[in-house]
Every structure is written in C-alpha cells, then in structure tokens.
Write an enzyme that holds these catalytic residues in place. Structure first.
Site, short mmCIF file in Angstrom:
data_model
loop_
_atom_site.label_atom_id
_atom_site.label_comp_id
_atom_site.label_asym_id
_atom_site.label_seq_id
_atom_site.Cartn_x
_atom_site.Cartn_y
_atom_site.Cartn_z
N HIS A 163 0.79 -1.23 0.00
CA HIS A 163 0.00 0.00 0.00
C HIS A 163 0.82 1.28 0.00
CE1 HIS A 163 -4.21 -1.25 0.27
NE2 HIS A 163 -3.78 -2.29 0.94
N LYS A 189 -7.71 13.94 5.34
CA LYS A 189 -6.98 12.69 5.29
C LYS A 189 -5.99 12.66 6.45
CE LYS A 189 -5.80 13.65 1.12
NZ LYS A 189 -5.69 12.71 0.04
N ARG A 190 -5.39 11.52 6.64
CA ARG A 190 -4.38 11.38 7.69
C ARG A 190 -3.33 12.47 7.56
NH1 ARG A 190 0.21 7.85 7.46
NH2 ARG A 190 -0.63 7.06 5.49
N LYS A 233 1.70 13.90 2.57
CA LYS A 233 0.39 14.31 2.05
C LYS A 233 0.30 15.83 1.90
CE LYS A 233 -1.99 10.22 3.80
NZ LYS A 233 -2.52 9.64 2.56
N THR A 242 -7.90 6.89 -1.79
CA THR A 242 -9.28 6.54 -2.14
C THR A 242 -10.22 7.72 -1.91
OG1 THR A 242 -9.54 5.54 0.07
CG2 THR A 242 -9.06 4.06 -1.77
N LYS A 250 -13.75 9.20 -3.92
CA LYS A 250 -15.03 9.56 -3.30
C LYS A 250 -15.43 10.99 -3.69
CE LYS A 250 -13.48 6.69 0.49
NZ LYS A 250 -12.67 6.73 1.70
#
Length: 1039
Positions: A503, A769-770, A775, A881, A885
C-alpha cells in the site's frame, strides 16, 4: 408437535386478553404519539411522555406493556416454529438460527423475533427448493418493523425501562435490523458449507467501517420502511442514525478500503470473510484545543455494539515467548511461555440487493479464569493477581500503539501475531470441517485464498507453516509448497494460498522488526523464517551464480528477509566462503607460493579463466574488490517483513498503475526481475452505495434520472451516460441545487462542531486525510497564508475581483507520537483563529479544522465539497481513495500526478483536473539537486515563511516547522517532501481554480464530468479483478 403445544400453552398464559390489549393499545404512547416533520420527542405531549415512562417496560401491574407487539403474536410464533421445524428437516436444522460457523458443535438456539405482521405461508415440500424457504419471504412492512423495534426495546434492553429516548431507540432499531441480517447471514454460510466453495479471507489490521445502520437498511432496501416505522414511534430516521458511534477499528485509507472491499464482496456474491482485531479504544479520539491536537481514548464500545455477536464457542490459544523442543518423531514443539485466548466477535456485512451476507470476524483477547491469581489478590497483591489478565486484554486496547519504546514494539508485534494465529487456526479448522473424514492438504490452496492487506499480517506465512508442520504433521517441502505456490505459466491455472497487497513505499509500512525481539517473542517462527530465508538464498545463488561475488553480495543485501544477519550455515559451507576469502586478502600480503596455489586452484575450476582475471585484478590494491558476507556488529539485526511477503506469497500487487510501476521498478525491483509473474496492479476503488447513494441521496436521484436507470449502483459504467448531458441547462440547474443543499448541511455541521459560521456562497475547498508530511497539508496551509497575505495587501474591492471566496476545510488525525504532523495541525488551527476573526477578510476566506475526522464526518463533507486537494509528493501516495469519493460526488480535484490521481485525470479529462507539481520520475533528481545546494527557492515561498515567523498567527514558535523547509541536508531538514519546489506551481494552479469557479456553467460541467468519469473507481471492479487474477474464486449466488 409436543413442543409446539407446550409453547402454545405458554403463550396462552402470557398473552393479554383482547380487552386488555385494546385498552393498552389506546394507552400506549409508542402506538399513538403524534409525529411532525421533525420527528422530535418534543412533539409528544407531557401526558404521553408520562405514559411512555410508565408503560415502556414491564411493571408490577403488567407483564407485557406494548400490546401491539403481541397482536397475532401467538399465531406468528406458531407459524415461525412450524417454519423452523419444516426448514430444519430440509436443511438438517441449520437455517435461521444464531449459528456460529466453527469447528465445534453443540446445542443450537433458535431465536426469532416477530419480523412481519403478514402470515408466512409454508411451501409444499414437494415444490420447495432444496435450501428451504426463500429469504425474501421475510421482507417486513413498516408496521412489523415498528413492532420489532418495540420488542427489542422491551426484551433485549441495554437501558433502563423508564424512557424510550434516542439512544435506546437506536439500539432497538439496530437489533431489529440485525435480526433480518442473521437470517441471510446464516443462510449464506450454510450454503458455503454445503457447497464447500473456495473462499477468500481478507486479513487487515484496520476496518474503518463507519456507521452500520444506514448502510444495512440501504443494502436491504428498507430505508423508506424504517423511516416510516420510526415516524410512528415519534422519531426521524436521521436522528436515530446520528446516535450510532463510528466503529473505532481503523484510521485511514487502508481500513476504509478494507471495508469497501467487504461491501463489494458481499454485493457481488463472492465467498469471503474479513479478519481483524476488536480494538476497545480505537486509535484515539481527536480534540482540538488552542494548543492543537490532543488525544483521548475512543468510547465507541461504552454502551455496547448491537452489530456484533460474541462467539464464546469460537476461541483459539495464542502463545508468546517459550522455547522450542524436538520430539522423538522429529516434530518441533513450542512450549512454555505466555498463553492467551482469542475470542471471536462476528459482524454481519450485507450485500446490496442480494441475500449474501458476509462475516467480519474480530478477535478479542483474554486469559482463562485460572490465570487470575486469587491467592495474590487476597493477600493484597492486586496488580500481581490480574497481571496475566491485563497483559492479554491490552493487546486489543489500541490500534497502532506507540512504538517508541520496547514495550510498544512488543505490543504491536503481539497484535499482529494474534490476528494471524487466531485467523489461521480458524481458517484451517473450517477447511478440516468441510473436508470431513478425509483431509487432503494438497487441496488447501483449492479452498483457501488468503490476502494480506499490507505487511501487518505477514506472520501469516510462518504461522501457516508452523501449524501445517508442527500440528498437522506435514513435511517442510509440503508446507512450503502449500503456502507460496505461485503461477509459473500464465496459461495454466494454479490454485494459490497467500497473496500480498503493498500500500505504500514509506518505510513505516515496509516493516522491519528487531531480530532479537522476534526471536524472543516468537522463537518457532524465527526458525521457520530462517528456513524460508535459506530457500531464498539458494534461489538467488542458483539465479546469479557465484562467479561475481560483488554482484551476489548486492543481491543478497537487497533481497534477503534477514538484514545484517549471517548467512545460513549450509550456505557458508558452500564454495562461496572459499571464494570470498581469496578475494578479500590483499595481493601484497600474499607470498608468491600462495599466489601460485591460489591460481592453480582457480585454473581447476570450470570457468577458471575469468576467475584468474579477477584474481589478477585483485592483486592491484587500487582495483581490489572486497566482498564480505559477515554482518556488521555496529548495525541492528532486522527482519524485513515486506521481503517475507514477496517471497512467501504467490502474488504481489500495487494499488494504482503508477504505484505498481514504482513497486516493480524501485521497491521490489530485484524480486520483479526474479519473479515477474508475481507482480500485478489492482487499482483501488470505493463502494458507490455508501459513497453516493447513502451519503448523497440528492445526487443519487439526479444520476438515476439522467442515466435512465438505477443500475449504475452496481454497474458504474452507466455513469458515463452523464457525459451526454454535461452542457444541458436543466441538468446543470439540478446539479447546482443539489450541491447547494449539501453545502447547507456542511454549514450547519461546521457550526455545530467548531463554532465557525461560514457562507454557503463560498467555494468549499477540502483536504481531509491522515496528517502526514508527504500528504502535504503544509503546502495547502502555506498557500492559504500566501492568499491571506495578498488579500491584506489589496483593497477589499481588488480582493473580491481577484479571489473567489473560499472556506478551506481540513480534517485528519496526526499520529500521537508524530511531532511534525502535530505541529502542522497546530499551524492550521492558529491560521484559522487569525483569519476567521479578521473583519477585513470576512467571508472571503475561512479556515476550519474539523476535529476527529472519521467516516461519518466524511459522509457530510464530501457531498458538499467543490474542490478537493490531493497534493502529495509525486511517487509517495500509493493510490488514495478519498480522491475517488470526491470525484464521484462531483468535486473537482487539484493534485499532483501521484497515486490514483493519474488514472482519475485520464478518466475525467485533463481539462477537468487541476494539475501542478513535479513528476514522480523527477523527484530523485530534485532531491539530489537540493543536497548539492543548487535549489533556489521562489521569492513568494520565502515571503510566506517570513510572514509566518513574524508572529502574525500567534506566539507559538514555528521555527522547527519552517526550518524543515530549509537547508540542504540533515534529518528533519532540506524539505524532503518538496513543498518549496512545488509551491510556485501550486499557487499558480490555484489562480486557475479561482478563474474557473467564477464561471458557474463551466464549473458545473467540470463537476458533472468528474462524476461521469469516476465509473472506473468502484470497488466492485477492483474485487472482480482480485477474484479473477489472484484469489481464483467465483461468485456463489444463494438459490
């Protein structure tokens, strides 16, 4: 028949007379409460509220208070008993019971509550199908649903009887749904047992499910009937749904993906189970204060969980520590040490518009009662008395406990092994039970497909081998073949057992465990891993030979499971050792005789000419090649779990096209060269049921209208039909109105959760998100600071012309020990506190951090979002993901060419995706350029850092945060994630966003085309690919 007569007599004794029933029906507030549009309890009169308190539960004056529960109760129960009796004759007493599919047998308890007011007609046995009664015969109407809810409020209570308030109403509602799920649940696995089908088992440390109620009744197609039933009881379905806490079983995309996969497996009728751990306190509940993020324990299990069923008859022993001995028959025995028990908790996973209901089995840990030291307790040594109990229970306390300490590392390893050991024992027990008296272990891969969701379940590989060898008596070669059998020829079909999904390329996901810790905690598994490593070393030597020892050393260094650990003894006794010593000795230290002896020995070898040339080169100190296979005593000894996954599994897949290429070309390149047939891509997906239909019903109705069918929910390719109408004024108007209504929900939500009031006329710009440096939430907030600074330098009129008004929304958790991520959270909240109270800015810019981001929060924010940021450093996000969405919900993305962004952009169209930033293949060169001191930061970036350091956002010292973006080398320095490099491109791209948003027709068209182009990113498509290419299973539709 005798049993029926006895129960009939029992019902006579308890059922109120018709007169009493009528009086109680008139008096029952649950039957007669007035309901308005709000469904609020305030609509119930004080008199009715008093009656509700008096009659909600049994009292001294009444055995049954809600008589409507018992309308036709006697006839119904007799009918159900006849039905169960009839079905049990056909299906060997295995249908419609609270049934634990385990290796054990025992008494079976039929527990059926009243599910319908309609009379159930038994089919003639001669015309009935072999599996018994059709499950759709139990579809209830709203009246029977209300009856079932009241039944559970009274007879399966978790609350006091004085009132029927929202929490109690939620639990009763959930239990009424669970009753219906159990029927399908048991029937599903009865059929799987009967057919002995091959089954996939999905092992994951996380399952981020979100709320279950709406998803369950949605998949059962009962939303309308449940809404009507609850309205009769004085409640709105929306209010009941809000009472459910999110299950704290996951954190980020890894866990949410696992849950989407389970939904798709059930919907597509694939035989599968999920396995995880039942965390009591989850990761943590996030609280945002003036100091940033604080963490407290989750309380999701505080009031119980109506969706789970504890299987007290399904438990397995799990061992830690101890020692390994060898019996007279040569079989190894792992004895002594610390023993715990893993107990199963099962959660039903219903498919959409199908009877298939799969199982998520979660393990909780405990010890046997005799481990409680009663003598010590009575002597006042209480901690000593329950020491074993606490050691066992804490394994399932927290998801991802901090691993800075040895105790934290040990606990994490215990968690992973508990998941693997309990699940493998359960899977093997099921295989043996289904095999009957003749167990053929060669058929194990034909019945079992085991998918490891990242490296956390890696210990499945040695655990499976341990059970097969030490418990079942198989030889090493047999156990190893069963575990890692893989496809050698694409044209030939092989059934396979273990597969691995990678992942991420981040080091924390490519786990490396301390050899000493693993050896102490799991001594038998280290022995097995040593055997696997030896198999690998032999394979590498066979592939590359021993002629070029420098090449061989490099291959072994990169590919071995063990890192910095001596080679197996059998390998060291091979010609490698002698060749190694010859090349290591400097030429000038050797006598002519020794040189001659060495050369003579080499000439006798098969390829002596080449090795003599190598030796001649070695005589030159300048060209001497030193090769050593000895470990470095200064470096730690480690076990590389990702390498074990690749070696022990038959398939390795990435989760987006670009990520899978990185896996093959970088992360596991040497393995790819050796076993190219193992490597695949399976781009992630999300379930459109939860992420469009249930969380965004407004948009769902529009899609159904304009696509001409509701079939897009299971065949998302039909979303492409929307492209035909992207310029249609009527569709655009409906689309904008639906988005506006969803934005109003976000406005209310933000006010409730944060106190901030925002304008629905502004663009809703979201990054949820995390929290992680790669990120790049830091890039986002730095861009916002730049925007704010420029607004302050302009007149209000000029600002309004240049900038579209925005509400910038953040959400996500920073891991408790991740200091830099927590600094970023603090920075975002400080910027928000300043900007949101600046009267010169007003509604032109707001910055809001939503606390405790989870699935339920996402279900509010995503439908109302207009721009979503997926701006990770290229090559570092495996897939993502949330981008899928957002795109499904008509939200336009701004992002880099990273993860699934690449494929989303291809499907929605380049003009409907805001692209910026460096490409993945450029990253290494840019980092090298930085290390060499050649990087020149953009003046606008330097301007923002200076502005932050000025103290405009409060007294907190952001020097460490800003410093991480400066310098050319060093830990926590040199801008490893290239925020400064991508900053100019990012703010220029944001200018294009402003321009597009100010053209509503253009923006709406882009939004429609995003939804239309999201068809590829359904988890249904992904699961079909896993089933066909990796698991080799087929759909099994219940008759």
């Amino acid at each position: 028949m005798q049993k029926i007569l006895l129960i009939d007599s029992f019902i006579h004794s308890l059922t109120p007379s018709p007169k009493i029933r009528l009086e109680k029906e008139r008096a029952s507030p649950l039957a007669t409460a007035k309901t308005g549009n709000s469904g609020d309890l305030s609509k119930v009169s004080a008199e009715q509220s008093n009656l509700m308190a008096a009659t909600a539960m049994p009292s001294t004056n009444s055995i049954f208070c809600h008589s409507c529960i018992f309308t036709d109760f006697r006839a119904k129960l007799k009918s159900r008993i006849l039905l169960l009796n009839h079905t049990s004759r056909i299906r060997n007493s295995r249908s419609f019971r609270y049934y634990s599919p385990s290796r054990r047998t025992g008494c079976r308890f039929f527990a059926k509550n009243v599910a319908s007011h309609q009379q159930q007609q038994l089919q003639d046995p001669s015309t009935n199908r072999s599996d018994g009664i059709a499950l759709d015969a139990f579809q209830p109407d709203s009246a029977s649903i209300a009856s079932s809810i009241k039944y559970h409020a009274e007879f399966t209570p978790l609350f006091s009887p004085e009132q029927f308030d929202l929490p109690k109403a939620y639990y009763a509602t959930a239990e009424s749904v669970r009753d219906m799920l159990i029927i399908n649940w048991n029937a599903t696995y009865d059929f799987y047992e009967k057919m002995n089908v091959k089954q996939a088992y999905y092992l994951s440390m996380e399952f981020l499910q979100g709320r279950a109620l709406l998803n369950a009744i949605g998949n059962l197609e009962l939303i309308g009937r449940y809404a009507e039933a609850l309205k009769k009881l004085g409640y709105r379905l929306e209010d009941i749904i809000e009472q459910e806490p999110d299950a704290a079983l996951g954190n980020g995309g890894l866990g949410r993906l696992a849950s989407c996969f389970l939904d798709s497996m059930a919907t597509l009728n694939y035989p599968a189970w999920g396995y995880g751990l039942r965390y009591k306190y989850g990761l943590f509940k996030q609280i945002i204060t003036n100091d940033g993020q604080e963490e407290v324990a989750e309380n999701w299990l505080e009031m119980g969980n109506p969706w789970e069923i504890v299987r007290n008859d399904v438990s397995y022993p799990v061992k830690f520590y101890g020692e390994v001995t060898e019996g007279p028959d040569g079989r190894k025995e792992w004895a002594g040490g610390e023993d715990i028990i893993a107990v199963a908790y099962d959660v039903p996973i219903p498919g959409y518009k199908t009877q298939t209901t799969l199982n998520l089995r979660l393990w909780s840990t405990k010890v046997a009662a005799e481990n409680f030291d009663l003598r010590a307790f009575n002597a006042g040594e209480h901690a000593k008395a329950y020491d074993a109990l606490k050691k066992a229970e804490k394994i399932c306390y927290v998801l991802y406990p901090g691993d800075e300490s040895l105790e934290g590392k040990t606990l994490r390893l215990k968690q992973q092994y508990t998941l693997c050991s309990a699940s493998l024992q359960d899977i093997i027990a099921r295989f043996e039970r289904r095999s009957g008296d003749s167990v053929n272990w060669n058929q194990f891969p034909e019945k079992v497909a085991l998918q490891m969701n990242d490296t956390h379940p890696t210990l499945c590989i040695p655990e499976l081998i341990r059970i097969l060898m030490d418990v079942k008596g198989l030889k090493w070669n047999e156990a190893w073949e069963i575990t890692q059998r893989h496809v050698c020829f694409i044209s030939e079909l092989f059934h396979v057992t273990v597969a691995y999904t990678n992942h991420t390329v981040l080091p924390e996901a490519l786990e490396k465990w301390s050899f000493e810790l693993l050896q102490e905690l799991l001594p038998r598994h280290v022995q097995i891993i040593e055997m696997i490593d030896e198999e690998l070393v032999n394979t590498i030597i066979a592939e590359y030979g021993t002629e070029d020892l420098h090449l061989l050393e490099e291959k072994l260094r990169q590919m071995r499971i063990f890192d910095n650990i001596e080679l197996p003894a059998a390998i060291l006794e091979s010609p490698i050792k002698s060749q190694e010593s010859v090349i290591e000795v400097p030429a000038q230290d050797e006598s002519p005789d020794k040189e001659k002896e060495a050369e003579d020995g080499k000439e006798e070898a098969e390829d002596g000419k080449e090795e003599t040339e190598a030796l001649d080169n070695a005589k030159d100190p300048e060209s001497e090649i030193k090769v050593s296979f000895e470990p470095d005593p200064k470096q730690p000894k480690r076990v590389r779990m990702a390498n074990l996954c690749v070696v022990g599994g038959h398939a390795v897949n990435g989760v987006a096209e670009i990520h899978s290429e990185i896996v093959k070309e970088d992360v596991f390149n040497e393995f790819y060269k050796l076993w190219p047939e193992k490597f695949q891509n399976k781009t992630n997906g999300v379930t459109p049921r939860r992420w469009i239909q249930f969380c965004n019903p407004e948009l769902s109705r529009i899609i159904t209208k304009w696509s001409g069918t509701p079939d897009w929910l299971t065949n998302t390719e039909k979303l492409v039909e929307l492209r035909k109408f992207a310029d249609n004024d009527e569709l655009q108007s409906e689309w904008r109105e639906a988005k506006r209504r969803n934005k109003m929900k976000v406005v209310s939500f933000l006010k409730e959760k944060t106190g901030y009031v925002v304008s629905p006329d502004a663009m809703f710009d979201v990054q949820v998100k995390r929290i992680h440096e790669y990120k790049r939430q830091l890039l986002n907030i730095m861009g916002i600071v730049y925007r704010y600074k420029k607004m302050k330098e302009m007149s209000p009129e000029e600002s309004k012309r240049k900038f579209a008004p925005r509400v910038c929304i953040f959400g996500g958790k920073a891991f408790a020990t991740y200091v830099q991520a927590k600094r970023i959270v603090r920075f975002i909240t400080d910027v928000g506190a300043t900007v949101n109270h600046d009267p010169e800015i007003g509604d032109l810019l707001k910055v809001v951090f939503v606390p405790d981001y989870n699935v339920s929060v996402a279900e509010v924010l995503i439908p109302g979002s207009e721009l979503s940021q997926h701006i990770s450093t290229a090559g570092m996000e495996a897939s993502g993901t949330s981008n899928m969405k957002f795109s499904m919900n008509g939200c336009i993305l701004i992002g880099t060419l990273d993860g699934a962004n690449v494929e989303i952009r291809e499907e929605v169209g380049e003009n409907n995706f805001f692209l910026f930033g460096a490409k993945a293949h450029e990253i290494a060169g840019l980092r090298k350029e930085r290390a060499e001191g050649k990087f020149v930061p953009d003046p606008r970036f330097e301007e923002v850092k200076k502005f932050v350091r000025s103290g405009v956002f409060g007294p907190y010292n952001y020097e460490e945060l800003m410093g991480s973006l400066e310098g050319n080398e060093g830990y926590g320095r040199a801008d490893y994630f290239l925020v400064g490099k991508d900053f100019p491109s990012y703010i220029e791209c944001q200018e294009k966003v402003d321009e597009a948003y100010q053209d509503p027709k253009r923006w709406t068209k882009m939004s429609i085309l995003n939804t239309a182009g999201s068809f590829k990113f359904s988890s249904d498509r992904t699961i079909h690919q896993y089933a066909r290419d990796i698991w080799m299973i087929e759909p099994v539709v219940l008759p």
